[in-house]
Design an enzyme around this catalytic site. Structure first.
Site, PDB file in Angstrom:
ATOM      1  N   ASP A 125     -58.616  10.416   5.280  1.00 42.07           N
ATOM      2  CA  ASP A 125     -57.355  10.347   6.014  1.00 42.07           C
ATOM      3  C   ASP A 125     -57.546  10.850   7.448  1.00 42.07           C
ATOM      4  O   ASP A 125     -58.614  11.370   7.794  1.00 42.07           O
ATOM      5  CB  ASP A 125     -56.293  11.173   5.252  1.00 42.07           C
ATOM      6  CG  ASP A 125     -54.904  10.593   5.421  1.00 42.07           C
ATOM      7  OD1 ASP A 125     -54.656   9.916   6.435  1.00 42.07           O
ATOM      8  OD2 ASP A 125     -54.047  10.830   4.541  1.00 42.07           O
ATOM      9  N   ASP A 162     -47.732   3.945   5.490  1.00 39.42           N
ATOM     10  CA  ASP A 162     -47.833   4.083   4.031  1.00 39.42           C
ATOM     11  C   ASP A 162     -46.839   3.150   3.342  1.00 39.42           C
ATOM     12  O   ASP A 162     -45.695   3.026   3.775  1.00 39.42           O
ATOM     13  CB  ASP A 162     -47.473   5.515   3.603  1.00 39.42           C
ATOM     14  CG  ASP A 162     -48.495   6.529   4.088  1.00 39.42           C
ATOM     15  OD1 ASP A 162     -49.452   6.142   4.774  1.00 39.42           O
ATOM     16  OD2 ASP A 162     -48.313   7.714   3.755  1.00 39.42           O
TER      17      ASP A 162
HETATM   18  C1  GLA Z   1     -51.221   9.824   4.467  1.00 36.25           C
HETATM   19  C2  GLA Z   1     -51.882   8.573   3.916  1.00 36.25           C
HETATM   20  C3  GLA Z   1     -51.371   8.311   2.507  1.00 36.25           C
HETATM   21  C4  GLA Z   1     -51.661   9.504   1.616  1.00 36.25           C
HETATM   22  C5  GLA Z   1     -51.050  10.761   2.227  1.00 36.25           C
HETATM   23  C6  GLA Z   1     -51.478  12.012   1.485  1.00 36.25           C
HETATM   24  O1  GLA Z   1     -49.862   9.653   4.674  1.00 36.25           O
HETATM   25  O2  GLA Z   1     -51.649   7.488   4.746  1.00 36.25           O
HETATM   26  O3  GLA Z   1     -51.973   7.152   1.973  1.00 36.25           O
HETATM   27  O4  GLA Z   1     -53.024   9.642   1.450  1.00 36.25           O
HETATM   28  O5  GLA Z   1     -51.432  10.922   3.597  1.00 36.25           O
HETATM   29  O6  GLA Z   1     -50.979  13.173   2.063  1.00 36.25           O
END
Ligand code: GLA
Length: 430
Positions: free
Chosen positions: A159, A219
């Protein structure tokens, strides 16, 4: 898309894609399960032992994946997302799993997952902290890569929270090298472009050389508006991102949320069809222990999975739009084409779409074989350029078809390019 933009896509897609990260992995879009969208950062194992982020969750998911046909359908990676580690590194500076929720530790969990013939994915962050505030890998890339390799982990989702955006590229590249230096093949899933877009247009050549797939956009949530926003973003940026995809490296529009709460069945079909067209990783985030039979059947639909995993590895894209329909097409091996027709109108009933209006229908000449996969499987038989095939598409649903040219003379004389237009071969043997 303008004619000029269209031409640009054609040219870039006809030239070989940039070199992919050379770790021998992700030659086809990754398939598996990832905990985030469904289980988020639920660490409350006292009151919610069944759904909290713990070794038990992944072991149960792996058990079901073997028993219920998921593994057989191609779903292979069981992936941990955020919130797995302890807030402190150990005395040697290594990441460690939360001891209460992962009493056996990650190595044991990996052994268990491997004993089922599956693979284990883990999560970390290029910056100071993960998005949920757990220890980040900045300053520890080699150590963390080695720790994951020592644990026999098979995939790393990396990430991009809590990182200086100007240093993102360097961070992702350094972790890629660190993983490579361990000697263990670890599939590398990045979020580099997602975090870089606000700063500048990412360098997809470098990204493809560094990562096996990469998130570009927000997301996914368990809602149709979220899935739609991902499709809209992808279509709006397809000239830039589509040429970067191919065996070894894929655009990642995020998890499949099929089998949860927010999508109607038609919308679930749309996500499945379009994720296959986009050559996306198929990482489900749902509860495989409790999933309705229709969602399961959709996720395990062999014909859709075959499109996703097509050996040519070309990403499809939106080729036409109008009258609240969108046509998305993906060139497949053996000169075939997949066509998805999405009904964007969220009112009224089913609407008819004449497949002859899809730009790729040109490949049906002089004859072709048409198979409808969604909403129902139907062999539509031999068709010609002049055939009028009307498919019925529900609001926010998708019709998915494959078109296979059938004349052998035709194949000998012509070479079909990616967009369904014809390039005459220089030397034809008549
Ligand atoms: C980000 C990523 C997600 C997930 C969250 C976890 O938002 O884009 O896919 O992994 O972090 O905290």
């Amino acid at each position: 898309m303008s004619r000029a933009a269209c031409l640009l896509v054609i040219i870039s897609l006809m030239s070989p894609a940039a070199e992919a990260l050379d770790n021998g992995l992700a030659l086809k879009p990754t398939m598996g399960w990832l905990h985030w969208e469904r289980f988020m950062c639920n660490i409350d194992c006292d009151t919610d032992p069944n759904n909290c982020i713990s070794e038990r969750l992944y072991m149960q998911m792996a058990d079901v994946m073997v028993k219920e046909g998921w593994k057989e359908a191609g779903y292979e990676y069981v992936c941990i997302d955020d919130c797995w580690p302890s807030h402190q590194r150990d005395a040697q500076g290594r990441l460690q799993a939360d001891p209460k929720r992962f009493p056996g530790g990650i190595k044991k969990l990996a052994d268990y997952i491997h004993s089922k013939g599956l693979k284990l994915g883990i999560y970390a962050d290029v910056g100071d902290k993960t998005c949920a505030g757990y220890p980040g890998s900045l300053g520890y890339y080699e150590k963390d890569a080695q720790t994951f390799a020592d644990w026999d982990v098979d995939l790393l989702k990396f990430d991009g929270c809590f990182m200086n955006r100007a240093l993102l590229g360097e961070g992702y590249i350094n972790m890629s090298k660190a993983l490579n230096n361990t000697g263990r093949p670890i599939l590398y899933s990045c979020e580099w472009p997602l975090y870089e877009w606000p700063l500048k247009q990412p360098n997809y050549t470098a990204i493809r050389e560094t990562c096996n797939h990469w998130r570009n956009f927000d997301d996914v949530f368990d809602s149709w508006s979220s899935v739609k926003s991902i499709l809209d973003w992808t279509a709006a940026h397809q000239d830039i991102i589509v040429p970067a995809a191919g065996p070894g490296g894929w655009n990642d529009p995020d998890m499949l949320v099929i089998g949860n709460f927010g999508l109607s069945h038609d919308q679930q079909e749309s996500q499945m069809a379009l994720w296959a067209i986009m050559a996306s990783p198929l990482l489900m985030s749902n509860d495989l222990r409790d999933i309705c039979p229709r969602s399961k059947e959709l996720l395990q639909n062999k014909r859709i999975i075959d499109i996703s995993q097509d050996s040519m590895g070309k990403q499809g894209y939106r080729t036409a739009k109008g009258n609240d329909f969108e046509v998305w097409e993906r060139p497949l091996s053996k000169n075939r084409l997949a066509i998805a027709v999405l009904n964007k109108l969220e009112t009224g009933g089913p609407r008819g779409f004449n497949i002859g209006a899809a730009p790729g229908w040109k490949i049906c000449g002089p004859q072709c074989n048409v198979t409808q996969i969604l909403p129902q499987y139907k062999e539509m038989g031999v068709q010609t350029q002049q055939s009028k095939i009307i498919v019925s598409v529900n609001p926010s649903g998708t019709a998915l078809l494959t078109v296979t040219p059938i004349s052998s003379d035709f194949r000998r004389l012509h070479k079909l390019n990616w967009q369904g237009t014809f390039v005459r071969r220089k030397h034809t043997i008549l």
